[in-house]
Design a protein around this motif. Structure first.
Motif, PDB file in Angstrom:
ATOM      1  N   PHE A  76      34.661 -15.494  -9.791  1.00 37.66           N
ATOM      2  CA  PHE A  76      34.730 -14.132 -10.319  1.00 37.66           C
ATOM      3  C   PHE A  76      34.947 -13.159  -9.166  1.00 37.66           C
ATOM      4  O   PHE A  76      34.751 -13.499  -8.006  1.00 37.66           O
ATOM      5  N   THR A  77      35.354 -11.943  -9.511  1.00 30.51           N
ATOM      6  CA  THR A  77      35.513 -10.887  -8.521  1.00 30.51           C
ATOM      7  C   THR A  77      34.178 -10.185  -8.365  1.00 30.51           C
ATOM      8  O   THR A  77      33.669  -9.590  -9.313  1.00 30.51           O
ATOM      9  N   ASP A  78      33.595 -10.254  -7.168  1.00 29.62           N
ATOM     10  CA  ASP A  78      32.299  -9.644  -6.900  1.00 29.62           C
ATOM     11  C   ASP A  78      32.371  -8.128  -7.104  1.00 29.62           C
ATOM     12  O   ASP A  78      33.397  -7.499  -6.837  1.00 29.62           O
ATOM     13  N   VAL A  79      31.277  -7.566  -7.581  1.00 27.76           N
ATOM     14  CA  VAL A  79      31.221  -6.136  -7.881  1.00 27.76           C
ATOM     15  C   VAL A  79      31.531  -5.282  -6.643  1.00 27.76           C
ATOM     16  O   VAL A  79      32.130  -4.217  -6.747  1.00 27.76           O
ATOM     17  N   ARG A  80      31.176  -5.751  -5.453  1.00 28.52           N
ATOM     18  CA  ARG A  80      31.477  -5.007  -4.233  1.00 28.52           C
ATOM     19  C   ARG A  80      32.983  -4.971  -3.967  1.00 28.52           C
ATOM     20  O   ARG A  80      33.529  -3.960  -3.520  1.00 28.52           O
ATOM     21  N   GLU A  81      33.673  -6.081  -4.276  1.00 30.22           N
ATOM     22  CA  GLU A  81      35.126  -6.123  -4.146  1.00 30.22           C
ATOM     23  C   GLU A  81      35.779  -5.212  -5.188  1.00 30.22           C
ATOM     24  O   GLU A  81      36.730  -4.480  -4.881  1.00 30.22           O
ATOM     25  N   LEU A  82      35.256  -5.242  -6.421  1.00 30.23           N
ATOM     26  CA  LEU A  82      35.766  -4.333  -7.456  1.00 30.23           C
ATOM     27  C   LEU A  82      35.596  -2.881  -7.016  1.00 30.23           C
ATOM     28  O   LEU A  82      36.503  -2.058  -7.175  1.00 30.23           O
ATOM     29  N   HIS A  83      34.447  -2.576  -6.454  1.00 30.55           N
ATOM     30  CA  HIS A  83      34.157  -1.228  -5.971  1.00 30.55           C
ATOM     31  C   HIS A  83      35.221  -0.787  -4.959  1.00 30.55           C
ATOM     32  O   HIS A  83      35.790   0.308  -5.064  1.00 30.55           O
ATOM     33  N   GLU A  84      35.515  -1.642  -3.981  1.00 31.21           N
ATOM     34  CA  GLU A  84      36.503  -1.304  -2.954  1.00 31.21           C
ATOM     35  C   GLU A  84      37.914  -1.171  -3.534  1.00 31.21           C
ATOM     36  O   GLU A  84      38.654  -0.266  -3.166  1.00 31.21           O
ATOM     37  N   GLN A  85      38.267  -2.057  -4.471  1.00 30.53           N
ATOM     38  CA  GLN A  85      39.597  -2.003  -5.082  1.00 30.53           C
ATOM     39  C   GLN A  85      39.779  -0.710  -5.874  1.00 30.53           C
ATOM     40  O   GLN A  85      40.817  -0.052  -5.781  1.00 30.53           O
TER      41      GLN A  85
END
Length: 123
Positions: A76-85
């Motif tokens: 899955f895409t980690d929430v921290r990566e989603l945040h940065e994207q």
């Protein structure tokens, strides 16, 4: 970008009345506790959360790391990566709770019509 489990978190005035209403639509209680003023209900792959007195508006909720049954996903895409994207795409980030490099964390965005969207990772 894998957003994970999707649900609508409803702000309800009377948890018991709302529970009874959604049970008539075929939903059953899946998680949560009435004593904590929230229930998660399911009908097939459809999830709704009923929250009494916790927030003012209904919220679209994504849970990275979970499938529709709240079971952990292998990938899955980690929430921290989603945040940065999303930040890189120019979205305003609200209420970030990203205190560690992994595990539970969350943040919100608001769509153009004022609808809150919560990214809430539990794993």
């Amino acid at each position: 970008m894998k957003l994970g489990c999707f649900s609508v978190s409803l702000s309800v005035k009377d948890l018991q009345k709302s529970r009874e209403f959604y049970e008539k639509l075929g939903f059953t209680v899946y998680a949560g506790e009435e004593s904590h003023r929230f229930l998660i209900m399911k009908n097939g792959d459809t999830n709704i959360g009923l929250f009494e007195g916790m927030f003012d508006k209904n919220i679209l909720t994504f849970n990275p790391g979970w499938d529709q049954d709240a079971s952990p996903l292998d990938s899955f895409t980690d929430v921290r990566e989603l945040h940065e994207q999303l930040k890189a795409k120019g979205l305003e980030i609200l209420h970030p709770s990203l205190d560690s490099d992994n595990g539970p964390a969350s943040f919100s965005v608001i769509d153009p019509d004022g609808n809150p969207i919560l990214f809430d990772q539990h794993v």
